[in-house]
Design a protein around this motif. Structure first.
Motif, PDB file in Angstrom:
ATOM      1  N   ASP A  33       0.849  -1.181   0.000  1.00  0.00           N
ATOM      2  CA  ASP A  33       0.000   0.000   0.000  1.00  0.00           C
ATOM      3  C   ASP A  33       0.892   1.241   0.000  1.00  0.00           C
ATOM      4  O   ASP A  33       1.676   1.446   0.929  1.00  0.00           O
ATOM      5  N   PRO A  34       0.807   2.101  -1.029  1.00  0.00           N
ATOM      6  CA  PRO A  34       1.641   3.300  -1.050  1.00  0.00           C
ATOM      7  C   PRO A  34       1.439   4.190   0.170  1.00  0.00           C
ATOM      8  O   PRO A  34       2.392   4.794   0.661  1.00  0.00           O
ATOM      9  N   PRO A  50      -3.927   2.670  11.511  1.00  0.00           N
ATOM     10  CA  PRO A  50      -4.922   2.731  10.421  1.00  0.00           C
ATOM     11  C   PRO A  50      -5.415   4.136  10.143  1.00  0.00           C
ATOM     12  O   PRO A  50      -5.717   4.476   8.999  1.00  0.00           O
ATOM     13  N   ALA A  51      -5.476   4.976  11.168  1.00  0.00           N
ATOM     14  CA  ALA A  51      -5.939   6.353  10.958  1.00  0.00           C
ATOM     15  C   ALA A  51      -4.967   7.128  10.078  1.00  0.00           C
ATOM     16  O   ALA A  51      -5.386   7.909   9.205  1.00  0.00           O
ATOM     17  N   GLN A  52      -3.674   6.932  10.302  1.00  0.00           N
ATOM     18  CA  GLN A  52      -2.684   7.600   9.461  1.00  0.00           C
ATOM     19  C   GLN A  52      -2.800   7.141   8.004  1.00  0.00           C
ATOM     20  O   GLN A  52      -2.726   7.948   7.078  1.00  0.00           O
ATOM     21  N   THR A  53      -2.986   5.858   7.821  1.00  0.00           N
ATOM     22  CA  THR A  53      -3.095   5.319   6.464  1.00  0.00           C
ATOM     23  C   THR A  53      -4.338   5.863   5.764  1.00  0.00           C
ATOM     24  O   THR A  53      -4.276   6.261   4.585  1.00  0.00           O
ATOM     25  N   ARG A  54      -5.460   5.894   6.474  1.00  0.00           N
ATOM     26  CA  ARG A  54      -6.693   6.397   5.869  1.00  0.00           C
ATOM     27  C   ARG A  54      -6.560   7.868   5.498  1.00  0.00           C
ATOM     28  O   ARG A  54      -7.034   8.305   4.442  1.00  0.00           O
ATOM     29  N   LEU A  62      -6.247   8.011  -3.044  1.00  0.00           N
ATOM     30  CA  LEU A  62      -6.074   6.572  -3.207  1.00  0.00           C
ATOM     31  C   LEU A  62      -7.272   5.776  -2.707  1.00  0.00           C
ATOM     32  O   LEU A  62      -7.328   4.559  -2.902  1.00  0.00           O
ATOM     33  N   ASP A  63      -8.219   6.459  -2.054  1.00  0.00           N
ATOM     34  CA  ASP A  63      -9.410   5.774  -1.577  1.00  0.00           C
ATOM     35  C   ASP A  63     -10.539   5.810  -2.603  1.00  0.00           C
ATOM     36  O   ASP A  63     -11.618   5.264  -2.362  1.00  0.00           O
ATOM     37  N   GLN A  64     -10.302   6.432  -3.746  1.00  0.00           N
ATOM     38  CA  GLN A  64     -11.309   6.487  -4.791  1.00  0.00           C
ATOM     39  C   GLN A  64     -11.298   5.189  -5.600  1.00  0.00           C
ATOM     40  O   GLN A  64     -10.313   4.448  -5.596  1.00  0.00           O
ATOM     41  N   GLN A  69      -9.790   7.085 -10.233  1.00  0.00           N
ATOM     42  CA  GLN A  69      -8.402   7.527 -10.101  1.00  0.00           C
ATOM     43  C   GLN A  69      -7.738   7.644 -11.461  1.00  0.00           C
ATOM     44  O   GLN A  69      -7.030   8.620 -11.742  1.00  0.00           O
ATOM     45  N   TYR A  70      -7.973   6.642 -12.314  1.00  0.00           N
ATOM     46  CA  TYR A  70      -7.360   6.659 -13.649  1.00  0.00           C
ATOM     47  C   TYR A  70      -7.856   7.854 -14.458  1.00  0.00           C
ATOM     48  O   TYR A  70      -7.063   8.578 -15.082  1.00  0.00           O
ATOM     49  N   GLY A  71      -9.169   8.070 -14.459  1.00  0.00           N
ATOM     50  CA  GLY A  71      -9.715   9.184 -15.235  1.00  0.00           C
ATOM     51  C   GLY A  71      -9.227  10.534 -14.738  1.00  0.00           C
ATOM     52  O   GLY A  71      -8.890  11.422 -15.529  1.00  0.00           O
TER      53      GLY A  71
END
Length: 318
Positions: A33-34, A50-54, A62-64, A69-71
């Motif tokens: 996970d980047p 987990p809070a930092q990652t979110r 990155l949560d989209q 994300q590609y578009g």
């Protein structure tokens, strides 16, 4: 010519889109996970909450969904915005513009050296009348292609830096620090040029016009350099576009071995950290370089062989 340029332009657009799309898909298939890697900051990922990652995933989008994300990234790229590095938040265009001059310097020196070495080997092999020397010269390209780049670099460092103290082993300050990386990066390309040019020269020297020139009293030097070399150089010239891509790929290894700043080291660090915007920026840069180089080569080929232009002219019907 206008139709030809338009077709090449459309091909270039397709190549750039394909390179961007493939790199996007491959990077998202990599494990890890980047956001977690970025939050760890090179340390232990187990200490990341987990809070930092979110928070980081939301900050960089990155949560989209993947398609969204590609578009979004593709739309921004079309406007010249390649995003920001997930490692330090610096715009990708600024990172690439900062590291590009050093890599371009290395690539240009390596390309010129490859052209000189490869052409010299092929011409000498075609010129000499000694069978053993010719066989030895023709065996060098296979050795140059098969030798791993990192191994060649380590051997050169061991000999010319640690044993003989001729050139510095690491760094990118001064022209002397450019010698060993340029040689390391140039050898595979020189071997490829020598192999293709030597074969093309053998074919050209067997043509009837060469035999006719020799029968009329022309010396071997005039025949080789004045007649055969011009026709034989068409095939090696078409390799220049491929070599540019290989030089950019080889810069990743060479700049890591010799501890040089540049696009190569930036790419290696970005892949390790799964820094998707930076990696995609490097891929797009390589694709643009490849497209422009091949287009320039295609425009230069008719100058060497006018028959190429003639074959593209439409037939006039009466």
């Amino acid at each position: 010519m206008r139709t030809y340029l338009l077709r090449r332009l459309l091909q270039a657009v397709f190549v750039l889109w394909a390179a961007y799309t493939v790199s996007f898909g491959v990077l998202f298939l990599l494990p890890g996970d980047p956001a977690t890697i970025m939050a760890a900051g090179g340390g232990d990922a187990s200490t990341v909450t987990p809070a930092q990652t979110r928070a980081l995933r939301h900050q960089y989008g990155l949560d989209q969904p993947l398609a969204e994300q590609y578009g979004t990234r593709l739309l921004h790229a079309l406007h010249g915005d390649l995003g920001r590095s997930v490692r330090n938040g610096v715009p990708v265009t600024r990172l690439l513009s900062h590291d590009l001059p050093t890599t371009v310097q290395l690539a240009v020196c390596a390309l010129l050296l490859a052209l000189v070495l490869g052409s010299a080997v092929a011409l000498l092999a075609s010129w000499t009348r000694s069978g053993p020397l010719r066989q030895f010269l023709l065996s060098l390209p296979a050795l140059g292609v098969s030798a791993p780049t990192f191994w060649v670099g380590l051997v050169l460092v061991q000999l010319f830096s640690f044993r003989w103290h001729v050139f510095p082993a690491f760094g990118d300050e001064g022209l002397d620090s450019l010698v060993l990386p340029s040689v390391t990066l140039a050898l595979p390309g020189a071997a490829l040029i020598a192999q293709v040019l030597a074969k093309s020269l053998r074919t050209a020297l067997a043509e009837p016009y060469v035999q006719t020139a020799l029968a009329k009293g022309a010396n071997r030097r005039r025949v080789l350099f004045g007649h055969a070399l011009r026709n034989a150089s068409i095939a090696p010239l078409t390799l220049v576009g491929i070599m540019i891509g290989n030089l950019l790929a080889g810069a990743v290894v060479v700049e890591s071995v010799f501890a040089r700043a540049g696009i190569g080291r930036e790419t290696a660090a970005a892949v390790t950290a799964q820094d998707i915007p930076v990696v995609q920026g490097v891929v797009v840069l390589g694709a643009v370089t490849f497209v422009l180089t091949t287009l320039a080569v295609d425009l230069l080929l008719p100058l060497l062989d006018p028959r190429i232009t003639a074959t593209r002219k439409p037939t006039v019907r009466t």
